[in-house]
Scaffold this active site. Structure first.
Site, PDB file in Angstrom:
ATOM      1  N   TRP A 111      14.516 -25.950 -38.573  1.00  0.00           N
ATOM      2  CA  TRP A 111      14.957 -24.902 -37.670  1.00  0.00           C
ATOM      3  C   TRP A 111      16.387 -24.428 -38.346  1.00  0.00           C
ATOM      4  O   TRP A 111      16.732 -23.289 -37.847  1.00  0.00           O
ATOM      5  CB  TRP A 111      15.635 -25.484 -36.328  1.00  0.00           C
ATOM      6  CG  TRP A 111      14.611 -25.892 -35.410  1.00  0.00           C
ATOM      7  CD1 TRP A 111      13.985 -25.193 -34.441  1.00  0.00           C
ATOM      8  CD2 TRP A 111      13.823 -27.145 -35.318  1.00  0.00           C
ATOM      9  NE1 TRP A 111      12.941 -25.828 -33.681  1.00  0.00           N
ATOM     10  CE2 TRP A 111      12.845 -27.101 -34.142  1.00  0.00           C
ATOM     11  CE3 TRP A 111      13.827 -28.456 -36.078  1.00  0.00           C
ATOM     12  CZ2 TRP A 111      12.239 -28.141 -33.820  1.00  0.00           C
ATOM     13  CZ3 TRP A 111      13.105 -29.403 -35.593  1.00  0.00           C
ATOM     14  CH2 TRP A 111      12.015 -29.251 -34.763  1.00  0.00           C
ATOM     15  N   HIS A 155      12.310 -39.927 -27.618  1.00  0.00           N
ATOM     16  CA  HIS A 155      11.109 -40.178 -26.953  1.00  0.00           C
ATOM     17  C   HIS A 155      10.982 -41.247 -26.091  1.00  0.00           C
ATOM     18  O   HIS A 155      10.074 -41.528 -25.328  1.00  0.00           O
ATOM     19  CB  HIS A 155       9.991 -39.689 -27.960  1.00  0.00           C
ATOM     20  CG  HIS A 155       9.360 -38.525 -28.478  1.00  0.00           C
ATOM     21  ND1 HIS A 155       8.363 -38.020 -28.686  1.00  0.00           N
ATOM     22  CD2 HIS A 155      10.140 -37.277 -28.082  1.00  0.00           C
ATOM     23  CE1 HIS A 155       8.427 -36.723 -29.080  1.00  0.00           C
ATOM     24  NE2 HIS A 155       9.526 -36.241 -28.534  1.00  0.00           N
ATOM     25  N   ARG A 174      14.732 -38.586 -33.027  1.00  0.00           N
ATOM     26  CA  ARG A 174      13.707 -38.229 -32.291  1.00  0.00           C
ATOM     27  C   ARG A 174      12.928 -39.497 -31.484  1.00  0.00           C
ATOM     28  O   ARG A 174      12.397 -39.513 -30.346  1.00  0.00           O
ATOM     29  CB  ARG A 174      12.565 -37.564 -33.039  1.00  0.00           C
ATOM     30  CG  ARG A 174      11.442 -36.827 -32.255  1.00  0.00           C
ATOM     31  CD  ARG A 174      10.600 -36.046 -33.215  1.00  0.00           C
ATOM     32  NE  ARG A 174       9.963 -35.149 -32.111  1.00  0.00           N
ATOM     33  CZ  ARG A 174       8.535 -35.204 -32.060  1.00  0.00           C
ATOM     34  NH1 ARG A 174       7.739 -35.748 -33.018  1.00  0.00           N
ATOM     35  NH2 ARG A 174       8.008 -34.286 -31.367  1.00  0.00           N
TER      36      ARG A 174
HETATM   37 ZN1  ZEM Z   1      12.272 -32.004 -30.319  1.00  0.00          ZN
HETATM   38  N1  ZEM Z   1      10.509 -31.808 -31.488  1.00  0.00           N
HETATM   39  N2  ZEM Z   1      11.522 -31.235 -28.615  1.00  0.00           N
HETATM   40  N3  ZEM Z   1      14.004 -32.691 -29.263  1.00  0.00           N
HETATM   41  N4  ZEM Z   1      13.113 -32.898 -32.044  1.00  0.00           N
HETATM   42  C1  ZEM Z   1      10.414 -31.867 -32.756  1.00  0.00           C
HETATM   43  C2  ZEM Z   1      11.320 -32.510 -33.477  1.00  0.00           C
HETATM   44  C3  ZEM Z   1      12.386 -33.039 -33.340  1.00  0.00           C
HETATM   45  C4  ZEM Z   1      10.464 -30.468 -28.760  1.00  0.00           C
HETATM   46  C5  ZEM Z   1       9.263 -30.691 -29.540  1.00  0.00           C
HETATM   47  O1  ZEM Z   1       8.200 -30.266 -29.191  1.00  0.00           O
HETATM   48  C6  ZEM Z   1       9.469 -31.005 -30.834  1.00  0.00           C
HETATM   49  C7  ZEM Z   1      14.393 -32.472 -27.980  1.00  0.00           C
HETATM   50  C8  ZEM Z   1      13.614 -31.486 -27.209  1.00  0.00           C
HETATM   51  C9  ZEM Z   1      12.268 -30.984 -27.622  1.00  0.00           C
HETATM   52  C10 ZEM Z   1      14.246 -33.649 -32.212  1.00  0.00           C
HETATM   53  C11 ZEM Z   1      15.151 -33.999 -31.111  1.00  0.00           C
HETATM   54  C12 ZEM Z   1      15.057 -33.742 -29.994  1.00  0.00           C
HETATM   55  C13 ZEM Z   1       9.027 -31.682 -33.237  1.00  0.00           C
HETATM   56  C14 ZEM Z   1       8.137 -31.720 -34.745  1.00  0.00           C
HETATM   57  C15 ZEM Z   1       8.690 -30.969 -32.088  1.00  0.00           C
HETATM   58  C16 ZEM Z   1       7.070 -30.301 -31.887  1.00  0.00           C
HETATM   59  C17 ZEM Z   1       7.931 -32.908 -34.777  1.00  0.00           C
HETATM   60  C18 ZEM Z   1       7.002 -33.335 -36.100  1.00  0.00           C
HETATM   61  O2  ZEM Z   1       6.095 -32.457 -36.221  1.00  0.00           O
HETATM   62  O3  ZEM Z   1       7.512 -34.156 -36.773  1.00  0.00           O
HETATM   63  C19 ZEM Z   1      10.381 -29.726 -27.409  1.00  0.00           C
HETATM   64  C20 ZEM Z   1       9.336 -29.011 -26.631  1.00  0.00           C
HETATM   65  C21 ZEM Z   1      11.508 -30.214 -26.722  1.00  0.00           C
HETATM   66  C22 ZEM Z   1      11.996 -29.482 -25.517  1.00  0.00           C
HETATM   67  C23 ZEM Z   1      13.071 -28.902 -25.253  1.00  0.00           C
HETATM   68  C24 ZEM Z   1      15.422 -33.106 -27.536  1.00  0.00           C
HETATM   69  C25 ZEM Z   1      15.875 -33.059 -26.315  1.00  0.00           C
HETATM   70  C26 ZEM Z   1      15.866 -33.883 -28.801  1.00  0.00           C
HETATM   71  C27 ZEM Z   1      16.878 -34.743 -28.895  1.00  0.00           C
HETATM   72  C28 ZEM Z   1      18.137 -34.948 -28.134  1.00  0.00           C
HETATM   73  C29 ZEM Z   1      14.518 -34.211 -33.704  1.00  0.00           C
HETATM   74  C30 ZEM Z   1      15.723 -34.685 -34.139  1.00  0.00           C
HETATM   75  C31 ZEM Z   1      13.403 -33.501 -34.182  1.00  0.00           C
HETATM   76  C32 ZEM Z   1      13.151 -33.542 -35.713  1.00  0.00           C
HETATM   77  C33 ZEM Z   1      12.317 -34.949 -36.216  1.00  0.00           C
HETATM   78  C34 ZEM Z   1      12.135 -35.028 -37.574  1.00  0.00           C
HETATM   79  O4  ZEM Z   1      11.092 -35.847 -37.915  1.00  0.00           O
HETATM   80  O5  ZEM Z   1      12.703 -34.507 -38.280  1.00  0.00           O
END
Ligand code: ZEM
Length: 293
Positions: free
Chosen positions: A190, A51, A47
């Protein structure tokens, strides 16, 4: 002391083997720190890399992983980046051990390592990112907002240069990790295997029944059967929208295709806006713990 023995040394130019050493150190730290979350820092490292990269704007060429400007306020304090300090702190001892690597190259290398160590595909990598100061921080609002709809996803990812197929392929990362109520407000994982990359995100989206979760938090979905899994509103958009849905169906059926497309698109994501002085043929593939010696 004659001075004769002094061999003049040029500046240290790290090679593939040096970066593989960094990879190995991240992999080792991942293994050692299994006390975190579901047993791995892997998801939060991915993540962080996402970001750092996902702030890219193709019109102005600003943002992207070059710079590692999330180290500073205001970017580090943007709501979307809540919780990513855990990932940055995790990497600090590695940066100390290998001071020659920039934070921005390290964060992306760590993302590559996280994917590979969570049994995902190999992601080719090349260094070339330089750290920049806080004047390069991007404005808030460049990363996606999980409460929004189709138009928002296309606008945000279109700004980075990605199409519908690529948006769906990237979203497969949500097979990994979880939402944290104290970070994004959302809650839960998820999939049932949040530390292994699979195409389960797509399978579950299609095969499970989803309902609105009844709670005080932000609007999210829960699976009817176990109520232990979650989907964000933006995740659900991927099966409601016809154009997105065709790719969800493809990736749900074919994990190899998902891995191939995921590797291609993540590689591009991680290179957005980076002023490389090397060509694409300079990319390396790191050996993971699962590869033969
Ligand atoms: Zn995420 N993501 N993401 N994401 N994401 C979260 C967690 C993780 C969106 C989003 O709002 C959120 C992509 C795309 C998008 C990962 C990877 C990728 C979380 C939870 C949210 C709310 C955060 C938390 O509470 O800790 C949205 C709206 C997306 C648009 C499509 C893409 C592209 C990613 C990588 C290629 C990953 C690995 C996590 C889990 C993080 C963790 O701490 O476990």
């Amino acid at each position: 002391f004659s001075g004769k023995e002094i061999i003049p040394k040029g500046p240290f130019t790290p090679k593939f083997e040096d970066y593989q050493q960094v990879y190995n150190a991240v992999a080792k730290a991942l293994e050692e720190h299994d006390e975190y979350d579901d047993g791995s820092y892997g998801p939060v490292l991915l993540r962080l890399a996402w970001h750092a990269s996902g702030t890219y704007d193709k019109e102005t060429g600003t943002g992207g992983s070059n710079g590692a400007t999330m180290r500073f306020a205001p970017e580090g304090d943007h709501g979307a980046n809540a919780g990513l300090k855990a990932a940055r702190d995790f990497l600090e001892p590695i940066k100390e051990k290998f001071p020659w690597i920039s934070y921005s190259d390290l964060w992306i290398l760590a993302g590559v390592c996280a994917i590979q160590e969570m049994q995902g595909p190999h992601i080719p990598y090349r260094p070339g990112r330089a750290d920049r100061d806080l004047s390069f921080c991007t404005p808030d609002g460049r990363l996606p907002d999980a409460s929004k709809e189709h138009k928002h996803l296309r606008a945000i990812f279109g700004r980075m240069g990605f199409n519908d197929q690529e948006i769906v392929a990237l979203s497969g990362a949500h097979a990994l990790g979880r939402c944290h109520a104290d970070r994004s407000g959302y809650d839960g994982p998820w999939t049932f295997s949040p530390t292994t990359l699979t195409n389960d995100f797509y399978k579950l989206l299609l095969e499970e029944k989803w309902q609105w979760k009844k709670w005080n938090g932000p609007k999210q979905f829960e699976d009817v059967k176990t109520k232990s899994l979650m989907m964000l509103p933006t995740d659900m958009v991927l099966i409601k929208d016809k154009s997105f849905r065709q790719y969800v169906e493809k990736y749900a059926k074919d994990n190899d295709l998902f891995f191939k497309d995921f590797a291609d698109v993540v590689l591009r994501l991680f290179e957005l806006g980076v002023p490389f002085t090397t060509g694409e043929d300079a990319r390396w593939t790191f050996k993971s713990s699962f590869d033969e010696a």
